[in-house]
Design a protein around this motif. Sequence first.
Motif, short mmCIF file in Angstrom:
data_model
loop_
_atom_site.label_atom_id
_atom_site.label_comp_id
_atom_site.label_asym_id
_atom_site.label_seq_id
_atom_site.Cartn_x
_atom_site.Cartn_y
_atom_site.Cartn_z
N TRP A 10 0.83 -1.20 0.00
CA TRP A 10 0.00 0.00 0.00
C TRP A 10 0.87 1.25 0.00
CZ3 TRP A 10 -5.47 -0.32 0.54
CH2 TRP A 10 -5.95 -1.61 0.81
N GLU A 18 -5.50 8.23 3.39
CA GLU A 18 -6.35 7.26 2.69
C GLU A 18 -5.44 6.32 1.90
OE1 GLU A 18 -9.48 9.07 0.47
OE2 GLU A 18 -9.89 10.51 2.05
N VAL A 20 -3.92 3.50 -0.62
CA VAL A 20 -4.21 3.01 -1.97
C VAL A 20 -3.39 1.73 -2.16
CG1 VAL A 20 -3.97 3.47 -4.43
CG2 VAL A 20 -4.61 5.32 -2.87
N TRP A 66 -0.33 8.22 -4.18
CA TRP A 66 -1.68 7.94 -3.69
C TRP A 66 -2.78 8.44 -4.64
CZ3 TRP A 66 1.84 11.03 -1.22
CH2 TRP A 66 1.62 12.40 -1.28
N GLU A 67 -2.41 9.23 -5.66
CA GLU A 67 -3.37 9.68 -6.65
C GLU A 67 -3.49 8.72 -7.83
OE1 GLU A 67 -3.11 14.51 -6.14
OE2 GLU A 67 -1.65 13.54 -7.44
N GLU A 69 -4.15 5.06 -9.66
CA GLU A 69 -4.99 3.87 -9.47
C GLU A 69 -4.38 2.66 -10.16
OE1 GLU A 69 -9.03 4.61 -10.50
OE2 GLU A 69 -9.16 6.38 -9.21
#
Length: 177
Positions: A10, A18, A20, A66-67, A69
Amino acid sequence: VAFVAGGDLWVMDTVLREPVAILSSPDESREPVFSADGKEIFFIRDSGVSSDIWSAKRKDEKAYWWENEEFTLTNLSKSNDDKNDLQAVPGGEKISWISGRGDLWVAKRDGKEAKRLLKSWNQPEYDWSPDGKWIAWAVEDNNFNRDIWISNSEGKPGPYNLSRHPDTDRNPRWSPD
């Protein structure tokens, strides 16, 4: 921040907190380490049968980790030897790890040109100099005496025993300067 939870890899920002997922797999991911330039995360992926070093890169390098996907995952090593103590060598061009019972390996950051710097029957404790040109390690000899050794990053000339006494010497660390 890169971390492992439940065996998955992660990343998380430090503001929103948050997480990802970079990799969700039945294999165990462990020991994530960022490259010096922050463009890759190196980690060990262990299936229980084989243990390999992998690289994760962001699909969109302009966005924060973290931006993203989607990530590009690459297997950098293909051997069944157990691996641990993965490190990104300062300077950004190499990675290092312990393989098997205690062999110290170094390779280019793409996993190519892997070279064994130290053959050992027990696991060394090691640290790279801040410029990545030198390495120090502590390892036991056949008399179970643990000494501190240093060598340049190519292993030439041969290693030099820095401590040379019968006490147990451990955890070498380079000064930042």
